[in-house]
Design an enzyme around this catalytic site. Structure first.
Site, PDB file in Angstrom:
ATOM      1  N   HIS A  18      25.649  55.970 -50.490  1.00 29.76           N
ATOM      2  CA  HIS A  18      26.142  54.787 -49.772  1.00 29.76           C
ATOM      3  C   HIS A  18      25.608  54.832 -48.346  1.00 29.76           C
ATOM      4  O   HIS A  18      26.219  55.419 -47.452  1.00 29.76           O
ATOM      5  CB  HIS A  18      27.686  54.796 -49.799  1.00 29.76           C
ATOM      6  CG  HIS A  18      28.318  53.583 -49.193  1.00 29.76           C
ATOM      7  ND1 HIS A  18      29.605  53.188 -49.490  1.00 29.76           N
ATOM      8  CD2 HIS A  18      27.859  52.668 -48.297  1.00 29.76           C
ATOM      9  CE1 HIS A  18      29.901  52.103 -48.799  1.00 29.76           C
ATOM     10  NE2 HIS A  18      28.861  51.767 -48.053  1.00 29.76           N
ATOM     11  N   HIS A  20      23.322  52.012 -45.779  1.00 30.70           N
ATOM     12  CA  HIS A  20      22.609  50.737 -45.603  1.00 30.70           C
ATOM     13  C   HIS A  20      21.403  51.007 -44.716  1.00 30.70           C
ATOM     14  O   HIS A  20      21.570  51.492 -43.592  1.00 30.70           O
ATOM     15  CB  HIS A  20      23.521  49.713 -44.926  1.00 30.70           C
ATOM     16  CG  HIS A  20      24.781  49.466 -45.693  1.00 30.70           C
ATOM     17  ND1 HIS A  20      24.948  48.377 -46.524  1.00 30.70           N
ATOM     18  CD2 HIS A  20      25.937  50.176 -45.784  1.00 30.70           C
ATOM     19  CE1 HIS A  20      26.156  48.428 -47.078  1.00 30.70           C
ATOM     20  NE2 HIS A  20      26.774  49.516 -46.647  1.00 30.70           N
ATOM     21  N   HIS A 198      30.955  46.941 -52.908  1.00 32.42           N
ATOM     22  CA  HIS A 198      31.908  47.345 -51.880  1.00 32.42           C
ATOM     23  C   HIS A 198      33.245  46.698 -52.255  1.00 32.42           C
ATOM     24  O   HIS A 198      33.296  45.480 -52.497  1.00 32.42           O
ATOM     25  CB  HIS A 198      31.499  46.822 -50.511  1.00 32.42           C
ATOM     26  CG  HIS A 198      30.415  47.590 -49.833  1.00 32.42           C
ATOM     27  ND1 HIS A 198      29.202  47.861 -50.416  1.00 32.42           N
ATOM     28  CD2 HIS A 198      30.374  48.170 -48.601  1.00 32.42           C
ATOM     29  CE1 HIS A 198      28.458  48.559 -49.566  1.00 32.42           C
ATOM     30  NE2 HIS A 198      29.147  48.768 -48.456  1.00 32.42           N
ATOM     31  N   GLU A 201      37.650  48.394 -48.991  1.00 30.62           N
ATOM     32  CA  GLU A 201      37.390  48.973 -47.658  1.00 30.62           C
ATOM     33  C   GLU A 201      38.466  48.378 -46.731  1.00 30.62           C
ATOM     34  O   GLU A 201      39.415  49.058 -46.375  1.00 30.62           O
ATOM     35  CB  GLU A 201      35.972  48.619 -47.197  1.00 30.62           C
ATOM     36  CG  GLU A 201      35.609  49.154 -45.820  1.00 30.62           C
ATOM     37  CD  GLU A 201      34.235  48.666 -45.328  1.00 30.62           C
ATOM     38  OE1 GLU A 201      33.689  47.681 -45.863  1.00 30.62           O
ATOM     39  OE2 GLU A 201      33.720  49.290 -44.369  1.00 30.62           O
ATOM     40  N   ASP A 279      27.227  55.551 -44.754  1.00 31.35           N
ATOM     41  CA  ASP A 279      27.356  54.088 -44.598  1.00 31.35           C
ATOM     42  C   ASP A 279      26.343  53.518 -43.597  1.00 31.35           C
ATOM     43  O   ASP A 279      25.295  53.023 -44.021  1.00 31.35           O
ATOM     44  CB  ASP A 279      28.788  53.720 -44.201  1.00 31.35           C
ATOM     45  CG  ASP A 279      29.193  52.310 -44.616  1.00 31.35           C
ATOM     46  OD1 ASP A 279      28.407  51.648 -45.302  1.00 31.35           O
ATOM     47  OD2 ASP A 279      30.306  51.881 -44.259  1.00 31.35           O
ATOM     48  N   ASP A 280      26.665  53.561 -42.318  1.00 31.35           N
ATOM     49  CA  ASP A 280      25.780  53.031 -41.269  1.00 31.35           C
ATOM     50  C   ASP A 280      25.701  54.069 -40.154  1.00 31.35           C
ATOM     51  O   ASP A 280      26.290  53.892 -39.072  1.00 31.35           O
ATOM     52  CB  ASP A 280      26.344  51.704 -40.735  1.00 31.35           C
ATOM     53  CG  ASP A 280      26.490  50.679 -41.850  1.00 31.35           C
ATOM     54  OD1 ASP A 280      25.468  50.094 -42.244  1.00 31.35           O
ATOM     55  OD2 ASP A 280      27.611  50.506 -42.352  1.00 31.35           O
TER      56      ASP A 280
HETATM   57  N1  HPA Z   1      31.058  47.181 -45.416  1.00 29.71           N
HETATM   58  C1  HPA Z   1      30.601  45.984 -45.755  1.00 29.71           C
HETATM   59  N2  HPA Z   1      29.377  45.580 -45.477  1.00 29.71           N
HETATM   60  C2  HPA Z   1      28.560  46.418 -44.846  1.00 29.71           C
HETATM   61  C3  HPA Z   1      28.976  47.664 -44.458  1.00 29.71           C
HETATM   62  C4  HPA Z   1      30.292  48.073 -44.773  1.00 29.71           C
HETATM   63  O1  HPA Z   1      30.767  49.194 -44.473  1.00 29.71           O
HETATM   64  N3  HPA Z   1      27.930  48.246 -43.841  1.00 29.71           N
HETATM   65  C5  HPA Z   1      26.910  47.371 -43.867  1.00 29.71           C
HETATM   66  N4  HPA Z   1      27.293  46.250 -44.463  1.00 29.71           N
HETATM   67 ZN    ZN Z   2      28.734  50.114 -46.841  1.00 26.17          ZN
END
Ligand code: HPA
Ligand code: ZN
Length: 339
Positions: A18, A20, A198, A201, A279-280
């Site tokens: 996971h 991006h 996703h 969250e 994630d990011d």
């Molecule tokens: N959630 C939803 N969209 C996203 C995320 C995330 O954590 N990171 C990049 N796009």
């Molecule tokens: Zn994500």
């Protein structure tokens, strides 16, 4: 934390499931590419941009993340972005990674689907040769856009089917449940892609149910709100549906108040196939090993817990059984040799 456990985490062979690619865009590279492409930014310096990385929720983050992505115009930009991530992943002993990309963020600005995919996959091929790192690509539909836009994106993806392993769903979760994309994901599955989404969250456990029952997702990204629904936890365990949890992301986007509230330990105890991911990472203060380290510390994870997280990452990967056996053997050899 115990120095030996730190070293164990650092050296542990692991998969990242996971991440991006647009979320690995480091401020220095954002400015470098903005300058060479003559695109102006809202911020005057790397420091000023970094100072804006203070988020109260997912949308705060997405606004800045999409803003930075606007500087990506040419194949070389996507190549540079991807190579930078793969270099860092390799340094963290990631031996396999499954990378998300958001084509609509780019096609909406008249950057072609082909430009994006070619830049990313050329970097993936080079990184395999240079560092031996294995990787796959996952297309994500932006859920704040329409199902029709997702359908058009899928049409472009079919021309590059050999380069894409799975299709997922990301962006603003609340108000955009998985069911909004029911029809397009039927097509996605008919075309032979794996499905991820996703869910859970910021959204409720109900969205996780929709992801697994309506979209038939093989893996759920985040999924932390599953903790609120005992029947859902049992379902995830029974169907061996993995969760790709991103602890530093949950902390920075205020999904949890403290890292120790990310339910990784409970998921492990319940026998759910939980994995740790970044994630990011350029926005949330750490790559995958930072996520392992800080989570292990906050939740007092044992070496055995950490081993299980890495093992789960290979069990949850979209790879052949042969590839899986090779990675699992590599992991076991590491475990047996580590002192
Ligand atoms: N959630 C939803 N969209 C996203 C995320 C995330 O954590 N990171 C990049 N796009
Ligand atoms: Zn994500």
């Amino acid at each position: 934390m115990d120095e030996n456990l730190k070293r164990y985490i650092q050296l542990l062979p692991k998969a990242e499931l996971h991440v991006h690619i647009e979320g690995t865009f480091e401020p220095e590279l954002i400015f470098e590419i903005a300058t060479r492409n003559k695109v102006s930014l809202k911020y005057n310096s790397v420091e000023e941009l970094r100072k804006a990385y203070n988020f109260n929720n997912l949308q705060d983050f997405l606004d800045i993340y999409y803003g930075a992505a606007n500087v990506l115009l040419y194949e070389q930009d996507f190549y540079d972005l991807t190579v930078n991530y793969l270099r860092k992943a390799h340094a963290d002993n990631v031996v396999h990674t499954e990378i998300f990309f958001d084509p609509q963020t780019h096609t909406a600005r008249s950057v072609s689907f082909e430009t994006v995919v070619n830049g990313i996959t050329r970097a993936m091929d080079d990184a395999k040769i240079e560092w031996g790192i294995s990787s796959k690509l996952i297309l994500c539909f932006l859920r704040h856009l329409s199902e029709k836009s997702a359908e058009e994106t899928l049409k472009s993806a079919l021309l590059h089917k050999d380069k894409i392993i799975a299709v997922g769903l990301d962006s603003s979760e609340n108000g955009h449940p998985p069911g909004k994309f029911f029809h397009v994901f039927n097509r996605v599955r008919e075309e032979g892609f794996f499905v991820v989404a996703h869910a859970g969250e910021e959204g409720p456990a109900e969205y996780v149910w929709e992801a697994i029952d309506l979209l038939e997702a093989e893996r759920v990204d985040h999924g932390v709100s599953s903790i609120d629904d005992p029947d859902l936890l049992e379902e995830l365990r029974e169907r061996e549906i993995p969760l790709t949890v991103c602890p530093l992301s949950n902390l920075k986007l205020k999904v949890v108040e403290e890292l120790k509230n990310v339910p990784v330990k409970v998921f492990l105890e319940k026998g759910i196939r939980v994995t740790l991911n970044s994630d990011d990472p350029s926005y949330f203060g750490g790559y995958i090993n930072d996520n392992y380290l800080q989570t292990a510390e906050a939740l007092r994870l044992s070496r055995n817990d950490i081993y299980t997280l890495a093992k789960n990452s290979f069990l949850a990967s979209f790879i052949t059984e042969n590839e899986r056996n090779i990675f699992l053997e590599k992991l076991l050899n590491f475990e047996n040799a580590f002192v």
